[in-house]
Scaffold this motif. Sequence first.
Motif, PDB file in Angstrom:
ATOM      1  N   ILE A   1       0.834  -1.215   0.000  1.00 17.48           N
ATOM      2  CA  ILE A   1       0.000   0.000   0.000  1.00 17.48           C
ATOM      3  C   ILE A   1       0.866   1.260   0.000  1.00 17.48           C
TER       4      ILE A   1
ATOM      5  N   ALA B   1       3.999   1.189  11.952  1.00 17.05           N
ATOM      6  CA  ALA B   1       2.772   0.873  12.714  1.00 17.05           C
ATOM      7  C   ALA B   1       2.009  -0.276  12.089  1.00 17.05           C
TER       8      ALA B   1
ATOM      9  N   THR C   1       2.306  -4.966  14.593  1.00 12.74           N
ATOM     10  CA  THR C   1       1.021  -4.969  15.293  1.00 12.74           C
ATOM     11  C   THR C   1       0.098  -6.054  14.745  1.00 12.74           C
TER      12      THR C   1
ATOM     13  N   SER D   1      -1.371  -9.814  16.337  1.00 13.61           N
ATOM     14  CA  SER D   1      -2.753 -10.243  16.530  1.00 13.61           C
ATOM     15  C   SER D   1      -3.083 -11.450  15.641  1.00 13.61           C
TER      16      SER D   1
ATOM     17  N   ILE E   1      -7.530  -9.402  18.658  1.00  8.37           N
ATOM     18  CA  ILE E   1      -6.895  -8.088  18.809  1.00  8.37           C
ATOM     19  C   ILE E   1      -6.958  -7.655  20.283  1.00  8.37           C
TER      20      ILE E   1
ATOM     21  N   ARG F   1       1.349   9.722  27.533  1.00 15.99           N
ATOM     22  CA  ARG F   1       0.760  11.049  27.355  1.00 15.99           C
ATOM     23  C   ARG F   1       1.420  11.991  28.351  1.00 15.99           C
TER      24      ARG F   1
ATOM     25  N   TYR G   1      -2.568  -0.528  27.562  1.00 18.10           N
ATOM     26  CA  TYR G   1      -3.687  -1.180  26.868  1.00 18.10           C
ATOM     27  C   TYR G   1      -3.843  -2.642  27.290  1.00 18.10           C
TER      28      TYR G   1
ATOM     29  N   ALA H   1      -7.531  -1.873  22.196  1.00 19.88           N
ATOM     30  CA  ALA H   1      -6.274  -2.225  21.520  1.00 19.88           C
ATOM     31  C   ALA H   1      -5.921  -1.244  20.403  1.00 19.88           C
ATOM     32  N   PHE H   2      -6.917  -0.579  19.831  1.00 20.03           N
ATOM     33  CA  PHE H   2      -6.648   0.431  18.800  1.00 20.03           C
ATOM     34  C   PHE H   2      -6.633   1.834  19.392  1.00 20.03           C
ATOM     35  N   GLY H   3      -6.663   1.939  20.709  1.00 17.39           N
ATOM     36  CA  GLY H   3      -6.726   3.250  21.350  1.00 17.39           C
ATOM     37  C   GLY H   3      -8.118   3.843  21.193  1.00 17.39           C
TER      38      GLY H   3
ATOM     39  N   HIS I   1      -6.281  10.083  18.300  1.00 19.31           N
ATOM     40  CA  HIS I   1      -5.183   9.286  17.741  1.00 19.31           C
ATOM     41  C   HIS I   1      -5.570   7.840  17.477  1.00 19.31           C
TER      42      HIS I   1
ATOM     43  N   LEU J   1      -7.948  -1.538   8.067  1.00 16.86           N
ATOM     44  CA  LEU J   1      -7.012  -2.321   7.260  1.00 16.86           C
ATOM     45  C   LEU J   1      -6.564  -3.562   8.043  1.00 16.86           C
ATOM     46  N   ALA J   2      -6.245  -3.371   9.325  1.00 16.93           N
ATOM     47  CA  ALA J   2      -5.771  -4.501  10.148  1.00 16.93           C
ATOM     48  C   ALA J   2      -6.831  -5.599  10.195  1.00 16.93           C
TER      49      ALA J   2
HETATM   50  C1  HEM Z   1      -2.101   4.419  16.029  1.00 20.06           C
HETATM   51  C2  HEM Z   1      -2.844  -0.136  17.480  1.00 20.06           C
HETATM   52  C3  HEM Z   1      -2.497  -1.690  12.869  1.00 20.06           C
HETATM   53  C4  HEM Z   1      -1.393   2.821  11.495  1.00 20.06           C
HETATM   54  C5  HEM Z   1      -2.346   3.327  16.806  1.00 20.06           C
HETATM   55  C6  HEM Z   1      -2.571   3.353  18.228  1.00 20.06           C
HETATM   56  C7  HEM Z   1      -2.768   2.081  18.639  1.00 20.06           C
HETATM   57  C8  HEM Z   1      -2.678   1.227  17.475  1.00 20.06           C
HETATM   58  C9  HEM Z   1      -3.021   1.604  20.057  1.00 20.06           C
HETATM   59  C10 HEM Z   1      -2.554   4.609  19.113  1.00 20.06           C
HETATM   60  C11 HEM Z   1      -3.967   4.993  19.433  1.00 20.06           C
HETATM   61  C12 HEM Z   1      -4.122   6.100  20.421  1.00 20.06           C
HETATM   62  O1  HEM Z   1      -3.155   6.815  20.752  1.00 20.06           O
HETATM   63  O2  HEM Z   1      -5.271   6.301  20.874  1.00 20.06           O
HETATM   64  C13 HEM Z   1      -2.815  -0.946  16.354  1.00 20.06           C
HETATM   65  C14 HEM Z   1      -3.074  -2.374  16.372  1.00 20.06           C
HETATM   66  C15 HEM Z   1      -2.986  -2.812  15.078  1.00 20.06           C
HETATM   67  C16 HEM Z   1      -2.658  -1.657  14.252  1.00 20.06           C
HETATM   68  C17 HEM Z   1      -3.393  -3.194  17.608  1.00 20.06           C
HETATM   69  C18 HEM Z   1      -3.171  -4.188  14.506  1.00 20.06           C
HETATM   70  C19 HEM Z   1      -3.901  -5.141  15.066  1.00 20.06           C
HETATM   71  C20 HEM Z   1      -2.205  -0.600  12.090  1.00 20.06           C
HETATM   72  C21 HEM Z   1      -2.065  -0.613  10.654  1.00 20.06           C
HETATM   73  C22 HEM Z   1      -1.739   0.668  10.272  1.00 20.06           C
HETATM   74  C23 HEM Z   1      -1.683   1.477  11.468  1.00 20.06           C
HETATM   75  C24 HEM Z   1      -2.258  -1.834   9.761  1.00 20.06           C
HETATM   76  C25 HEM Z   1      -1.490   1.234   8.888  1.00 20.06           C
HETATM   77  C26 HEM Z   1      -0.790   0.762   7.959  1.00 20.06           C
HETATM   78  C27 HEM Z   1      -1.490   3.624  12.610  1.00 20.06           C
HETATM   79  C28 HEM Z   1      -1.215   5.057  12.595  1.00 20.06           C
HETATM   80  C29 HEM Z   1      -1.427   5.516  13.902  1.00 20.06           C
HETATM   81  C30 HEM Z   1      -1.811   4.356  14.690  1.00 20.06           C
HETATM   82  C31 HEM Z   1      -0.793   5.878  11.392  1.00 20.06           C
HETATM   83  C32 HEM Z   1      -1.284   6.947  14.427  1.00 20.06           C
HETATM   84  C33 HEM Z   1      -2.633   7.616  14.398  1.00 20.06           C
HETATM   85  C34 HEM Z   1      -2.636   9.025  14.977  1.00 20.06           C
HETATM   86  O3  HEM Z   1      -1.795   9.332  15.822  1.00 20.06           O
HETATM   87  O4  HEM Z   1      -3.506   9.803  14.559  1.00 20.06           O
HETATM   88  N1  HEM Z   1      -2.434   2.017  16.351  1.00 20.06           N
HETATM   89  N2  HEM Z   1      -2.559  -0.560  15.064  1.00 20.06           N
HETATM   90  N3  HEM Z   1      -1.976   0.674  12.549  1.00 20.06           N
HETATM   91  N4  HEM Z   1      -1.847   3.241  13.875  1.00 20.06           N
HETATM   92 FE1  HEM Z   1      -2.315   1.366  14.454  1.00 20.06          FE
END
Ligand code: HEM
Length: 442
Positions: free
Chosen positions: A183, A281, A285, A289, A322, A333, A356, A383-385, A389, A396-397
């Motif tokens: 991608i 990221a 991750t 999962s 997940i 933070r 988390y 798990a995804f917050g 953010h 996608l995940a």
């Molecule tokens: C942010 C988890 C897969 C891109 C985050 C955060 C968590 C997280 C906990 C921070 C959320 C927060 O601060 O509230 C996960 C988990 C995944 C996963 C558990 C898989 C099971 C992915 C994938 C991508 C991705 C596949 C893209 C290719 C991002 C990006 C951020 C982010 C760009 C920053 C968002 C921001 O700060 O606005 N992810 N993630 N993540 N994730 Fe994921």
Amino acid sequence: MTAPGTAAPVLPPEQGRAVIDPASYAQWDGLLDLFDRLREEAPVARVESPDGIHPPFWLVTRYYDVMRISKDNATFLNNPQTVVFSLTEGIEFAKSLTGGSPHLVASLVTFDAPIHMKYRKLTQEWFMPKNLRGVEDEIRTLAQATVQRLVDAGGDEGAGETKVVDFVKLVSAPYPLHVVMQILGVPEEDEARMLMLTQQMFGGQDEELSGSGMAAMTPDQITQLVAGAVKDFEAYFARLTAEKRAHPTGDVASTIANATVDGEPLNDRDMMGYYIILAAAGHDTTSASTAGAMLALARDPEQFARVRADRSLLPGIVEEAIRWTSPVQHFMRSAAEDTEVGGQKIAKGDWLMINYVAANHDPAQFENPRRFDASRHPNRHLAFGAGAHQCLGLHLARLEMRILFEALLDRIESVELAGEPARAKSTFVGGLKTLPLRFVAH
Ligand code: HEM
């Protein structure tokens, strides 16, 4: 647990060490036991380091408090201090490379309002389910090729002994990396280099896993290695950007290369940060999962048979995997003002760890939280917050995991554990580093 002269609960040194020691995260049950105790006795606890190896911080373990902090992006900021727990030495090191910023890479996770939303909006649309439909077929092709490699390596196609294979090495580690590189528009022959560069920059805590060799290096050698990786990345993405500007395609790299913020194209550091956050990221991750889901299925043959017969059970399995694995184990933070969390006074500038793993195992939110229960409903895990953010790649995940398991269930008739799985030593992104399996394929 109470510090002299204050009401703040301070973790005893051995518990504080357990929270910051990557090795504790490889001993999952012990870690969950500790979080169970803390949620009861000191849900917002101070972690101090008498020898100053890390700045003090508050450890937050209850679901409700982690949710509240995540959603209150005006009071709890990402930018002032590092967003991932770091030792003092690491923070100083980042500052020396960046000329004062604690963030080695400036990216979405290190921005606060109003810049954060301006940058997030650039790719948010791209990651929505409607748009992802356009890449489903490409992802399915990658999933089927990955499953074919697994079958070739160990599947019993009706005759002879089944071999033991490592699911992590053959499937859950490479597949999400292929997807995210695709991608991003990084050609397959450059994937290994991208992987090495992210590992050098973020210095995998589990030496066996990252193979970065950093454990044996002097601080000077590490500085040079990381500085070299940053330069190499910059050069790589500068070329990719030029190409995507000259010939834009539909991939996310073209979107970033041609994006503007306040009417200006992104500068090199911001552009690089964007590519790197997506590259970094998006793979470990989803790998974690995916391996967790496979572990749960391998341990429960009946569940495996049920989902083979009824694919509508897959989304529940993916979501529970997940939560159950919580691959991103924490974020940090910084308090923008004096405030309060869970009855504790938090001062402006204090650093907080929102955990988390602890939140997703809070019995106040999840009945029998250590149990893998694909029928859990609702399953409002963290798990995804949450908040501004919240993971950009969450659709996608889920999509990649569902497509992979569809491809697996099409080919694999039964599966069993063939040894003890091992977990990575890491405080940040964790999960299985080996998952030995035996399976029957057709
Ligand atoms: C942010 C988890 C897969 C891109 C985050 C955060 C968590 C997280 C906990 C921070 C959320 C927060 O601060 O509230 C996960 C988990 C995944 C996963 C558990 C898989 C099971 C992915 C994938 C991508 C991705 C596949 C893209 C290719 C991002 C990006 C951020 C982010 C760009 C920053 C968002 C921001 O700060 O606005 N992810 N993630 N993540 N994730 Fe994921």
